[in-house]
Design a protein around this motif. Structure first.
Motif, PDB file in Angstrom:
ATOM      1  N   ASN A   2       0.827  -1.200   0.000  1.00 61.91           N
ATOM      2  CA  ASN A   2       0.000   0.000   0.000  1.00 61.91           C
ATOM      3  C   ASN A   2       0.863   1.252   0.000  1.00 61.91           C
ATOM      4  OD1 ASN A   2      -2.506  -1.354   0.162  1.00 61.91           O
ATOM      5  ND2 ASN A   2      -2.159  -1.703   2.342  1.00 61.91           N
ATOM      6  N   TRP A   3       0.215   2.369  -0.313  1.00 58.23           N
ATOM      7  CA  TRP A   3       0.869   3.660  -0.223  1.00 58.23           C
ATOM      8  C   TRP A   3       0.320   4.393   0.991  1.00 58.23           C
ATOM      9  CZ3 TRP A   3      -3.187   7.012  -0.592  1.00 58.23           C
ATOM     10  CH2 TRP A   3      -4.265   6.643  -1.385  1.00 58.23           C
ATOM     11  N   ASN A   4       1.093   5.365   1.459  1.00 59.74           N
ATOM     12  CA  ASN A   4       0.669   6.236   2.543  1.00 59.74           C
ATOM     13  C   ASN A   4       0.441   7.623   1.970  1.00 59.74           C
ATOM     14  OD1 ASN A   4       1.025   4.348   4.728  1.00 59.74           O
ATOM     15  ND2 ASN A   4       3.216   4.583   4.411  1.00 59.74           N
ATOM     16  N   GLU A   5      -0.554   8.308   2.501  1.00 62.88           N
ATOM     17  CA  GLU A   5      -0.787   9.694   2.095  1.00 62.88           C
ATOM     18  C   GLU A   5      -0.134  10.621   3.103  1.00 62.88           C
ATOM     19  OE1 GLU A   5      -4.403  12.907   1.353  1.00 62.88           O
ATOM     20  OE2 GLU A   5      -4.890  10.799   1.615  1.00 62.88           O
ATOM     21  N   ILE A   6       0.528  11.657   2.589  1.00 60.28           N
ATOM     22  CA  ILE A   6       1.070  12.675   3.491  1.00 60.28           C
ATOM     23  C   ILE A   6       0.341  13.987   3.256  1.00 60.28           C
ATOM     24  CG2 ILE A   6       3.323  11.573   3.722  1.00 60.28           C
ATOM     25  CD1 ILE A   6       4.429  13.807   1.848  1.00 60.28           C
ATOM     26  N   THR A   7       0.236  14.775   4.333  1.00 56.00           N
ATOM     27  CA  THR A   7      -0.496  16.040   4.270  1.00 56.00           C
ATOM     28  C   THR A   7       0.264  17.199   4.926  1.00 56.00           C
ATOM     29  OG1 THR A   7      -1.671  15.517   6.319  1.00 56.00           O
ATOM     30  CG2 THR A   7      -2.745  14.876   4.247  1.00 56.00           C
ATOM     31  N   THR A   8       1.407  16.893   5.553  1.00 61.08           N
ATOM     32  CA  THR A   8       2.125  17.951   6.273  1.00 61.08           C
ATOM     33  C   THR A   8       3.571  18.064   5.788  1.00 61.08           C
ATOM     34  OG1 THR A   8       2.992  16.546   8.051  1.00 61.08           O
ATOM     35  CG2 THR A   8       0.759  17.460   8.354  1.00 61.08           C
ATOM     36  N   LEU A   9       4.146  19.230   6.011  1.00 58.77           N
ATOM     37  CA  LEU A   9       5.550  19.450   5.655  1.00 58.77           C
ATOM     38  C   LEU A   9       6.472  18.582   6.505  1.00 58.77           C
ATOM     39  CD1 LEU A   9       5.488  23.315   5.125  1.00 58.77           C
ATOM     40  CD2 LEU A   9       5.603  21.526   3.374  1.00 58.77           C
ATOM     41  N   GLU A  10       6.084  18.307   7.734  1.00 54.06           N
ATOM     42  CA  GLU A  10       6.892  17.441   8.597  1.00 54.06           C
ATOM     43  C   GLU A  10       6.969  16.033   8.014  1.00 54.06           C
ATOM     44  OE1 GLU A  10       4.345  19.407   9.761  1.00 54.06           O
ATOM     45  OE2 GLU A  10       5.599  20.926  10.692  1.00 54.06           O
ATOM     46  N   GLU A  11       5.846  15.529   7.511  1.00 52.26           N
ATOM     47  CA  GLU A  11       5.848  14.205   6.878  1.00 52.26           C
ATOM     48  C   GLU A  11       6.731  14.213   5.636  1.00 52.26           C
ATOM     49  OE1 GLU A  11       1.476  12.357   7.892  1.00 52.26           O
ATOM     50  OE2 GLU A  11       1.565  14.101   6.544  1.00 52.26           O
ATOM     51  N   TRP A  12       6.662  15.281   4.857  1.00 57.75           N
ATOM     52  CA  TRP A  12       7.514  15.395   3.675  1.00 57.75           C
ATOM     53  C   TRP A  12       8.986  15.389   4.071  1.00 57.75           C
ATOM     54  CZ3 TRP A  12       9.020  14.413  -0.791  1.00 57.75           C
ATOM     55  CH2 TRP A  12      10.012  15.147  -1.428  1.00 57.75           C
ATOM     56  N   ASN A  13       9.345  16.161   5.090  1.00 53.71           N
ATOM     57  CA  ASN A  13      10.737  16.207   5.546  1.00 53.71           C
ATOM     58  C   ASN A  13      11.216  14.831   6.005  1.00 53.71           C
ATOM     59  OD1 ASN A  13      11.037  18.943   4.965  1.00 53.71           O
ATOM     60  ND2 ASN A  13      10.290  19.561   6.975  1.00 53.71           N
ATOM     61  N   ASP A  14      10.343  14.065   6.639  1.00 51.84           N
ATOM     62  CA  ASP A  14      10.679  12.695   7.054  1.00 51.84           C
ATOM     63  C   ASP A  14      10.975  11.810   5.842  1.00 51.84           C
ATOM     64  OD1 ASP A  14      10.368  13.373   9.727  1.00 51.84           O
ATOM     65  OD2 ASP A  14       8.370  12.462   9.907  1.00 51.84           O
ATOM     66  N   ILE A  15      10.180  11.975   4.779  1.00 47.56           N
ATOM     67  CA  ILE A  15      10.392  11.186   3.562  1.00 47.56           C
ATOM     68  C   ILE A  15      11.749  11.522   2.947  1.00 47.56           C
ATOM     69  CG2 ILE A  15       9.632  10.979   1.159  1.00 47.56           C
ATOM     70  CD1 ILE A  15       6.757  10.930   2.286  1.00 47.56           C
ATOM     71  N   VAL A  16      12.071  12.795   2.880  1.00 48.07           N
ATOM     72  CA  VAL A  16      13.371  13.196   2.328  1.00 48.07           C
ATOM     73  C   VAL A  16      14.495  12.569   3.154  1.00 48.07           C
ATOM     74  CG1 VAL A  16      14.922  15.138   1.880  1.00 48.07           C
ATOM     75  CG2 VAL A  16      12.495  15.331   1.322  1.00 48.07           C
ATOM     76  N   ALA A  17      14.387  12.632   4.464  1.00 49.15           N
ATOM     77  CA  ALA A  17      15.419  12.052   5.335  1.00 49.15           C
ATOM     78  C   ALA A  17      15.523  10.540   5.121  1.00 49.15           C
ATOM     79  CB  ALA A  17      15.111  12.370   6.794  1.00 49.15           C
ATOM     80  N   ARG A  18      14.394   9.854   5.021  1.00 46.56           N
ATOM     81  CA  ARG A  18      14.400   8.396   4.817  1.00 46.56           C
ATOM     82  C   ARG A  18      14.982   8.006   3.471  1.00 46.56           C
ATOM     83  NH1 ARG A  18       9.115   8.301   7.129  1.00 46.56           N
ATOM     84  NH2 ARG A  18       8.233   7.962   5.068  1.00 46.56           N
ATOM     85  N   SER A  19      14.939   8.914   2.497  1.00 48.22           N
ATOM     86  CA  SER A  19      15.453   8.588   1.165  1.00 48.22           C
ATOM     87  C   SER A  19      16.963   8.342   1.164  1.00 48.22           C
ATOM     88  CB  SER A  19      15.097   9.691   0.164  1.00 48.22           C
ATOM     89  OG  SER A  19      15.926  10.824   0.323  1.00 48.22           O
ATOM     90  N   ALA A  20      17.641   8.716   2.219  1.00 48.69           N
ATOM     91  CA  ALA A  20      19.070   8.426   2.332  1.00 48.69           C
ATOM     92  C   ALA A  20      19.301   6.933   2.569  1.00 48.69           C
ATOM     93  CB  ALA A  20      19.688   9.244   3.462  1.00 48.69           C
ATOM     94  N   GLU A  21      18.264   6.242   3.070  1.00 52.02           N
ATOM     95  CA  GLU A  21      18.391   4.810   3.374  1.00 52.02           C
ATOM     96  C   GLU A  21      17.528   3.927   2.484  1.00 52.02           C
ATOM     97  OE1 GLU A  21      17.676   4.273   7.532  1.00 52.02           O
ATOM     98  OE2 GLU A  21      18.978   5.951   8.060  1.00 52.02           O
TER      99      GLU A  21
END
Length: 112
Positions: A2-21
Motif C-alpha cells: 500500500n501507499w501512505n498519504e502525506i499532508t504535512t511538511l513534517e511528513e515530507w521532511n521525514d520522507i526526504v530524510a528516509r530517502s538516504a536509506e
C-alpha cells in the motif's frame, strides 16, 4: 503493498530524510483530474503486482495539500506537474515522469 498519504511538511521532511536509506516514490495526484485518476489506477496496479520492496510509496493530493506539493517541487528542483511520479534516492530526485507516462509498465521498468 500500500501507499501512505502525506499532508504535512513534517511528513515530507521525514520522507526526504528516509530517502538516504530507502528509495521513496511520490505520486502527486489531483482529485479533480481524469488524467490523474488514470495515473492513480496505474500506480495502484503496480503496487498490487510485485512492486520493489526496497521502496516506500506515498501519495500527495495536490489540491488538498498544496503547501506539501509546492515544497516537493522546490526541494527537488522539479517543475510541478499533476499527475506526477517522483522517485527520490539520497535526498534528491532520481527519476520523474508525469501525465500519460505514468503506467504500471513504466514504473516496473524504472523501479524494479
Amino acid at each position: 503493498m500500500n501507499w501512505n498519504e502525506i499532508t504535512t511538511l513534517e511528513e515530507w521532511n521525514d520522507i526526504v530524510a528516509r530517502s538516504a536509506e530507502r528509495g521513496q516514490v511520490i505520486l502527486k495526484h489531483s482529485t479533480t483530474c481524469p488524467v490523474s485518476a488514470n495515473a492513480l489506477k496505474e500506480y495502484e496496479q503496480y503496487l498490487q503486482a510485485s512492486p520493489n520492496q526496497d521502496v516506500d510509496y506515498t501519495l500527495v493530493k495536490v489540491i488538498e495539500s498544496r503547501p506539501v506539493s509546492n515544497q516537493i517541487a522546490e526541494d527537488l528542483n522539479v517543475k510541478h506537474e499533476s499527475p506526477q511520479v517522483i522517485y527520490i534516492k539520497n535526498k534528491e530526485k532520481f527519476w520523474a515522469t508525469s501525465h500519460w507516462s505514468i503506467t504500471k509498465a513504466h514504473m516496473t521498468a524504472v523501479l524494479d
